[in-house]
Design an enzyme around this catalytic site. Structure first.
Site, PDB file in Angstrom:
ATOM      1  CD  GLU A   1      -2.600   1.886   0.136  1.00  0.00           C
ATOM      2  OE1 GLU A   1      -2.312   2.943  -0.159  1.00  0.00           O
ATOM      3  OE2 GLU A   1      -3.302   1.049  -0.284  1.00  0.00           O
TER       4      GLU A   1
ATOM      5  NE  ARG B   1     -15.506   4.614   0.489  1.00  0.00           N
ATOM      6  CZ  ARG B   1     -15.509   3.874  -0.414  1.00  0.00           C
ATOM      7  NH1 ARG B   1     -14.818   2.793  -0.390  1.00  0.00           N
ATOM      8  NH2 ARG B   1     -16.658   4.011  -0.977  1.00  0.00           N
TER       9      ARG B   1
ATOM     10  CE1 TYR C   1     -24.642   5.564   3.697  1.00  0.00           C
ATOM     11  CE2 TYR C   1     -25.479   6.503   1.358  1.00  0.00           C
ATOM     12  CZ  TYR C   1     -24.378   5.837   2.044  1.00  0.00           C
ATOM     13  OH  TYR C   1     -23.184   5.674   1.482  1.00  0.00           O
TER      14      TYR C   1
ATOM     15  CG  ASP D   1     -13.308   0.920  -7.950  1.00  0.00           C
ATOM     16  OD1 ASP D   1     -14.380   0.449  -8.208  1.00  0.00           O
ATOM     17  OD2 ASP D   1     -13.385   2.118  -6.958  1.00  0.00           O
TER      18      ASP D   1
END
Length: 400
Positions: A34, A108, A220, A299
């Protein structure tokens, strides 16, 4: 490092972390590369329908996620044309029981933190932060993965490499340099507010989808229902690459002005103090997913418009199928792994393409105006909640 049973994953987003857990659960050793020095929030809310939450629960994440996730009571379809609700699709605990898994909405950052904590606890997963994937070289013994941390460049042997490094994937560029993300002509504005800032009617445990002329609005609860996640999608030409930029709320207020938009939608737009805007790019349908012992996930393979609320869901599904295919591979040689990755791509391609088409179609429906908006609202009312929910069964009932 020996290549045997070691798989490298580029990218520690939702897809990469889930894939690492799924692969480790089937007996592989996993190294995650990462480039960020630490995992930070990108975006705000995520919707996890049962097809995705089922996978995460199967990986043992329910205790970590249930403390932060919200199970919405319903999805409310709201029309700017009529000024109110045209249908309410019931969810809640009864629907979760029927599906065998909940429909979760979650911040998230909470989802990523739970995944990272689970990864950190697993003895067969190594997360290397601040480590850039640079290159990969296939050879008779597997792959040599080249990576860099600061000024230090190193290489390791691996059985396979999984590119889960997002829409601007370095791994995809290495495999398929011709596959370039395309700007959709749409911009997502995202913000959050405290639930106490809204009247109770608009801050309860439901997903609100406001459909209007050339724009739509989604709201939401997240963070245990203490906050409300707001996403407004509008057309535009601003298309800066990256993870968003500060947005001027007055610009958004002009788009959602009266008389086209009713007061509840304008109220939610006005209650957000800080906006960030994201240009929506997609990866074209039908692109490559794998080459030899290298494959793409999430993605990196199929970034899509968010209008089916399945971007994270498809990455999570990818992870489950990828792990299963590699676990079933005949032997650990390169030919067996390459065949397993081809099978993974074959199993995923048609379903993901259908979700991509659904998301594009939904966006067009949400943004109708005039007589077409009236026809849309009348059709939704005529179908009723049960039939509308049933139209999502092919997504929600999926199992790995």
């Amino acid at each position: 490092m020996a290549a045997s049973r070691t798989i490298f994953v580029a990218g520690a987003g939702i897809g990469g972390l889930t894939a690492s857990l799924a692969l480790a659960a089937t007996g592989f050793r996993v190294v995650i590369l990462e480039k960020a020095e630490r995992l930070e929030e990108i975006g705000a809310g995520v919707q996890l329908s049962p097809n995705a939450s089922r996978v995460l629960i199967g990986l043992g994440l329910q205790p970590r996620l249930a403390a932060h996730a919200v199970i919405p009571d319903a999805i409310s379809l709201m029309s700017a044309r009529s000024g109110g609700e045209v249908a309410r699709l019931p969810l809640g605990h009864a629907a979760a029981f029927a599906a065998g898994a909940p429909y979760w909405v979650i911040h998230r950052a909470d989802l990523q933190a739970a995944l990272q904590a689970h990864v950190n606890d697993h003895p067969d997963i190594e997360l290397r932060l601040g480590c850039h994937f640079e290159d990969v070289v296939p050879h008779a013994k597997g792959l040599t993965v080249v990576h860099r941390s600061g000024v230090m460049r190193a290489q390791d042997l691996a059985l396979a490499l999984i590119g889960a490094d997002g829409i601007w994937s370095t791994v995809r560029h290495h495999l398929f340099p011709e596959a370039q993300p395309q700007f959709s002509g749409l911009i997502a504005w995202r913000g959050t507010l405290e639930a106490t800032q809204l009247p109770r009617e608009y801050a309860n445990r439901r997903v609100q989808l406001w459909m209007g002329p050339n724009a739509h609005l989604v709201a939401y609860p997240i963070s245990g229902a203490r906050q409300i996640n707001i996403v407004a999608v509008v057309p535009g030409t601003w298309n800066r690459v990256g993870w968003g930029a500060p947005g001027d709320g007055n610009e958004l207020k002009n788009v959602f002005a009266a008389p086209k938009w009713p007061s509840p939608a304008r109220m939610m737009i006005g209650a957000v103090d800080g906006w960030r805007k994201f240009a929506l790019f997609t990866v074209p349908d039908g692109g490559g997913w794998s080459k030899g012992t290298i494959a793409l996930l999430g993605d990196a393979a199929h970034a899509m418009l968010p209008f089916a609320a399945q971007g994270a869901g498809m990455a999570i599904e990818d992870a489950a199928v990828l792990a299963r295919c590699l676990a079933e591979a005949a032997g650990e040689n390169g030919a067996g792994v390459a065949a397993a990755l081809k099978r993974y791509a074959r199993l995923r391609r048609a379903r993901v393409a259908r979700v991509q088409r659904t998301a594009r179609r939904n966006g067009k429906i949400y943004h109708l105006g005039g007589p077409l908006a009236l026809a849309r609202d009348l059709t939704i009312r005529a179908m009723g909640p049960r039939q509308l929910l049933a139209r999502q069964d092919w997504i929600h009932d999926w199992r790995a």
